[in-house]
Scaffold this motif. Structure first.
Motif, PDB file in Angstrom:
ATOM      1  N   THR A  69       0.770  -1.248   0.259  1.00  0.00           N
ATOM      2  CA  THR A  69      -0.568   0.344   0.001  1.00  0.00           C
ATOM      3  C   THR A  69       1.136   1.489   0.329  1.00  0.00           C
ATOM      4  O   THR A  69       1.568   1.012   0.095  1.00  0.00           O
ATOM      5  CB  THR A  69      -0.843   0.139   0.935  1.00  0.00           C
ATOM      6  OG1 THR A  69       0.188  -0.412   2.283  1.00  0.00           O
ATOM      7  CG2 THR A  69      -1.803  -1.140   1.481  1.00  0.00           C
ATOM      8  N   PRO A  70       0.616   2.508  -0.644  1.00  0.00           N
ATOM      9  CA  PRO A  70       0.700   3.784  -0.016  1.00  0.00           C
ATOM     10  C   PRO A  70       1.226   3.798   0.791  1.00  0.00           C
ATOM     11  O   PRO A  70       2.598   4.912   0.886  1.00  0.00           O
ATOM     12  CB  PRO A  70      -0.352   4.222  -0.408  1.00  0.00           C
ATOM     13  CG  PRO A  70      -0.307   4.106  -1.929  1.00  0.00           C
ATOM     14  CD  PRO A  70      -0.984   2.987  -0.634  1.00  0.00           C
ATOM     15  N   SER A  71       0.778   3.193   1.797  1.00  0.00           N
ATOM     16  CA  SER A  71       1.532   4.236   3.438  1.00  0.00           C
ATOM     17  C   SER A  71       2.546   3.137   4.614  1.00  0.00           C
ATOM     18  O   SER A  71       2.899   3.662   5.226  1.00  0.00           O
ATOM     19  CB  SER A  71       0.483   3.661   4.590  1.00  0.00           C
ATOM     20  OG  SER A  71       0.086   1.993   4.292  1.00  0.00           O
ATOM     21  N   HIS A 103       6.592   1.276   7.548  1.00  0.00           N
ATOM     22  CA  HIS A 103       5.220   1.403   8.213  1.00  0.00           C
ATOM     23  C   HIS A 103       4.724   2.700   8.493  1.00  0.00           C
ATOM     24  O   HIS A 103       5.070   3.001   9.950  1.00  0.00           O
ATOM     25  CB  HIS A 103       4.651  -0.361   8.427  1.00  0.00           C
ATOM     26  CG  HIS A 103       3.716  -0.313   8.694  1.00  0.00           C
ATOM     27  ND1 HIS A 103       2.250   0.240   8.895  1.00  0.00           N
ATOM     28  CD2 HIS A 103       2.772  -2.093   8.083  1.00  0.00           C
ATOM     29  CE1 HIS A 103       1.448   0.116   8.716  1.00  0.00           C
ATOM     30  NE2 HIS A 103       1.148  -1.402   7.735  1.00  0.00           N
ATOM     31  N   GLN A 104       3.938   3.029   7.732  1.00  0.00           N
ATOM     32  CA  GLN A 104       3.889   5.093   8.564  1.00  0.00           C
ATOM     33  C   GLN A 104       2.530   4.784   9.755  1.00  0.00           C
ATOM     34  O   GLN A 104       2.644   5.645  10.100  1.00  0.00           O
ATOM     35  CB  GLN A 104       3.561   5.528   7.427  1.00  0.00           C
ATOM     36  CG  GLN A 104       4.214   5.903   5.987  1.00  0.00           C
ATOM     37  CD  GLN A 104       4.597   7.179   4.854  1.00  0.00           C
ATOM     38  OE1 GLN A 104       3.177   7.151   4.634  1.00  0.00           O
ATOM     39  NE2 GLN A 104       5.050   7.661   4.382  1.00  0.00           N
ATOM     40  N   LYS A 105       1.920   4.069   9.533  1.00  0.00           N
ATOM     41  CA  LYS A 105       0.428   3.700   9.991  1.00  0.00           C
ATOM     42  C   LYS A 105       0.904   3.193  11.524  1.00  0.00           C
ATOM     43  O   LYS A 105       1.162   3.720  12.298  1.00  0.00           O
ATOM     44  CB  LYS A 105       0.038   2.622   9.742  1.00  0.00           C
ATOM     45  CG  LYS A 105      -1.478   2.579  10.070  1.00  0.00           C
ATOM     46  CD  LYS A 105      -2.919   1.677   9.758  1.00  0.00           C
ATOM     47  CE  LYS A 105      -3.507   1.244  10.845  1.00  0.00           C
ATOM     48  NZ  LYS A 105      -5.076   0.512   9.760  1.00  0.00           N
ATOM     49  N   MET A 179      10.391   0.279  15.835  1.00  0.00           N
ATOM     50  CA  MET A 179       9.917   1.075  16.197  1.00  0.00           C
ATOM     51  C   MET A 179      10.276   2.502  16.324  1.00  0.00           C
ATOM     52  O   MET A 179      11.362   2.717  16.756  1.00  0.00           O
ATOM     53  CB  MET A 179       8.655   0.837  17.780  1.00  0.00           C
ATOM     54  CG  MET A 179       7.985  -0.386  17.920  1.00  0.00           C
ATOM     55  SD  MET A 179       7.655  -1.017  16.715  1.00  0.00           S
ATOM     56  CE  MET A 179       5.377  -0.067  15.695  1.00  0.00           C
ATOM     57  N   ARG A 180       8.974   3.927  15.146  1.00  0.00           N
ATOM     58  CA  ARG A 180       9.741   4.306  15.117  1.00  0.00           C
ATOM     59  C   ARG A 180       9.574   5.191  15.943  1.00  0.00           C
ATOM     60  O   ARG A 180       9.212   6.930  16.031  1.00  0.00           O
ATOM     61  CB  ARG A 180       9.433   4.581  13.412  1.00  0.00           C
ATOM     62  CG  ARG A 180      10.653   3.943  12.783  1.00  0.00           C
ATOM     63  CD  ARG A 180       9.920   4.442  11.275  1.00  0.00           C
ATOM     64  NE  ARG A 180       9.639   5.629  10.727  1.00  0.00           N
ATOM     65  CZ  ARG A 180       8.449   5.879  10.277  1.00  0.00           C
ATOM     66  NH1 ARG A 180       7.739   5.300  10.083  1.00  0.00           N
ATOM     67  NH2 ARG A 180       8.262   6.601   9.300  1.00  0.00           N
ATOM     68  N   ILE A 186      -4.156   7.302  18.244  1.00  0.00           N
ATOM     69  CA  ILE A 186      -5.789   8.077  17.525  1.00  0.00           C
ATOM     70  C   ILE A 186      -5.099   8.027  15.917  1.00  0.00           C
ATOM     71  O   ILE A 186      -6.036   8.081  14.799  1.00  0.00           O
ATOM     72  CB  ILE A 186      -5.473   9.761  17.793  1.00  0.00           C
ATOM     73  CG1 ILE A 186      -6.373   9.984  18.985  1.00  0.00           C
ATOM     74  CG2 ILE A 186      -6.720  10.787  16.474  1.00  0.00           C
ATOM     75  CD1 ILE A 186      -6.376  11.161  19.252  1.00  0.00           C
ATOM     76  N   THR A 187      -4.276   8.492  15.271  1.00  0.00           N
ATOM     77  CA  THR A 187      -3.463   7.971  14.502  1.00  0.00           C
ATOM     78  C   THR A 187      -3.788   6.201  13.776  1.00  0.00           C
ATOM     79  O   THR A 187      -3.395   6.763  12.398  1.00  0.00           O
ATOM     80  CB  THR A 187      -2.141   8.374  13.694  1.00  0.00           C
ATOM     81  OG1 THR A 187      -1.608   7.296  14.662  1.00  0.00           O
ATOM     82  CG2 THR A 187      -2.110   9.638  14.223  1.00  0.00           C
ATOM     83  N   LEU A 188      -3.600   5.669  14.559  1.00  0.00           N
ATOM     84  CA  LEU A 188      -4.263   4.448  14.070  1.00  0.00           C
ATOM     85  C   LEU A 188      -5.394   4.051  13.669  1.00  0.00           C
ATOM     86  O   LEU A 188      -5.887   2.822  13.365  1.00  0.00           O
ATOM     87  CB  LEU A 188      -3.459   3.134  15.454  1.00  0.00           C
ATOM     88  CG  LEU A 188      -2.197   3.091  15.222  1.00  0.00           C
ATOM     89  CD1 LEU A 188      -1.445   2.509  16.783  1.00  0.00           C
ATOM     90  CD2 LEU A 188      -1.478   2.356  14.127  1.00  0.00           C
ATOM     91  N   GLY A 189      -6.129   4.314  14.424  1.00  0.00           N
ATOM     92  CA  GLY A 189      -7.824   4.556  14.352  1.00  0.00           C
ATOM     93  C   GLY A 189      -8.244   3.428  15.868  1.00  0.00           C
ATOM     94  O   GLY A 189      -8.176   2.476  15.640  1.00  0.00           O
TER      95      GLY A 189
END
Length: 219
Positions: A69-71, A103-105, A179-180, A186-189
């Motif tokens: 995916t783009p993310s 993995h940006q998410k 892990m970065r 909230i950003t994860l959902g």
């Protein structure tokens, strides 16, 4: 082995290098049309030591489109290439893979190395469709696509020379995840994350969600 046979073997070897490079480039640029061209219709995949196995071009492409995916920007670099031509229409190879995924998410970085094991099949050359021959007899005046009036080198040759991937997979040498920094749920959902955890446990979170959970929440 005759000189002609040696030349054909060298051409096939270079065509397989071209095909594998096309696969890697298409994967990381998310050029899925180009990626699909690399596969035979009955291709079989066995990614991640066999944990991500699929059969048939449609199933393999569905998995790759969903995973790449783009993310999640990625780089899949291959080195070497132990190519064995088994016959005029079969070959196999081992490639050294070094990959990076961001993995940006989940704010996670993955780096690893693996050995690609790939099998190839050479398909018969496609025959021109009846009535589509580009000769002077049926070409518009001045547009004949014959050797006499075509620019030198204008003919485009398929770099893959009919070769397709019939089986592909890799076995990990190692895989390192980092892990970065702390992740804001909230950003994860947050709702979907907690809902999945309650309904199906860690397994419901998927591979990267489970990594995130085990890293930050499991005691």
């Amino acid at each position: 082995m005759t000189l002609e046979e040696r030349v054909i073997r060298l051409e096939d070897t270079e065509a397989i290098r071209y095909l594998q490079a096309k696969y890697q480039r298409s994967l990381d640029t998310r050029d899925f049309d180009s990626l699909a061209e690399c596969f035979a219709e009955d291709v079989v995949s066995s990614y991640g030591n066999g944990s991500m196995s699929y059969k048939g071009k449609d199933a393999v492409m569905e998995f790759l489109i969903g995973a790449m995916t783009p993310s999640m920007p990625s780089t899949h670099l291959i080195h070497g290439g132990e190519i064995d031509i088994l016959s005029s229409y079969e070959a196999e190879a081992k490639w050294y893979l070094e990959d990076y995924l961001l993995h940006q998410k989940y704010k996670m970085k993955l780096h690893g190395a693996a050995i690609y094991e790939v099998k190839y099949i050479k398909l018969p050359a496609a025959q021109p469709a009846a009535g589509n021959s580009a000769t002077a007899e049926n070409s518009p005046a001045g547009n004949s696509a014959t050797a006499e009036n075509s620019p030198a080198g204008a003919e485009r040759v398929d770099g893959c020379r009919g070769w397709k991937i019939s089986s592909i997979g890799y076995k990990r040498c190692y895989e390192y995840m980092e892990m970065r920094g702390p992740v804001n749920l909230i950003t994860l959902g947050k709702k979907s994350f907690i809902k999945s955890l309650k309904e199906g446990g860690v397994a419901r979170l998927g591979r990267y969600g489970a990594m995130f959970y085990n890293k930050w929440f499991r005691k």
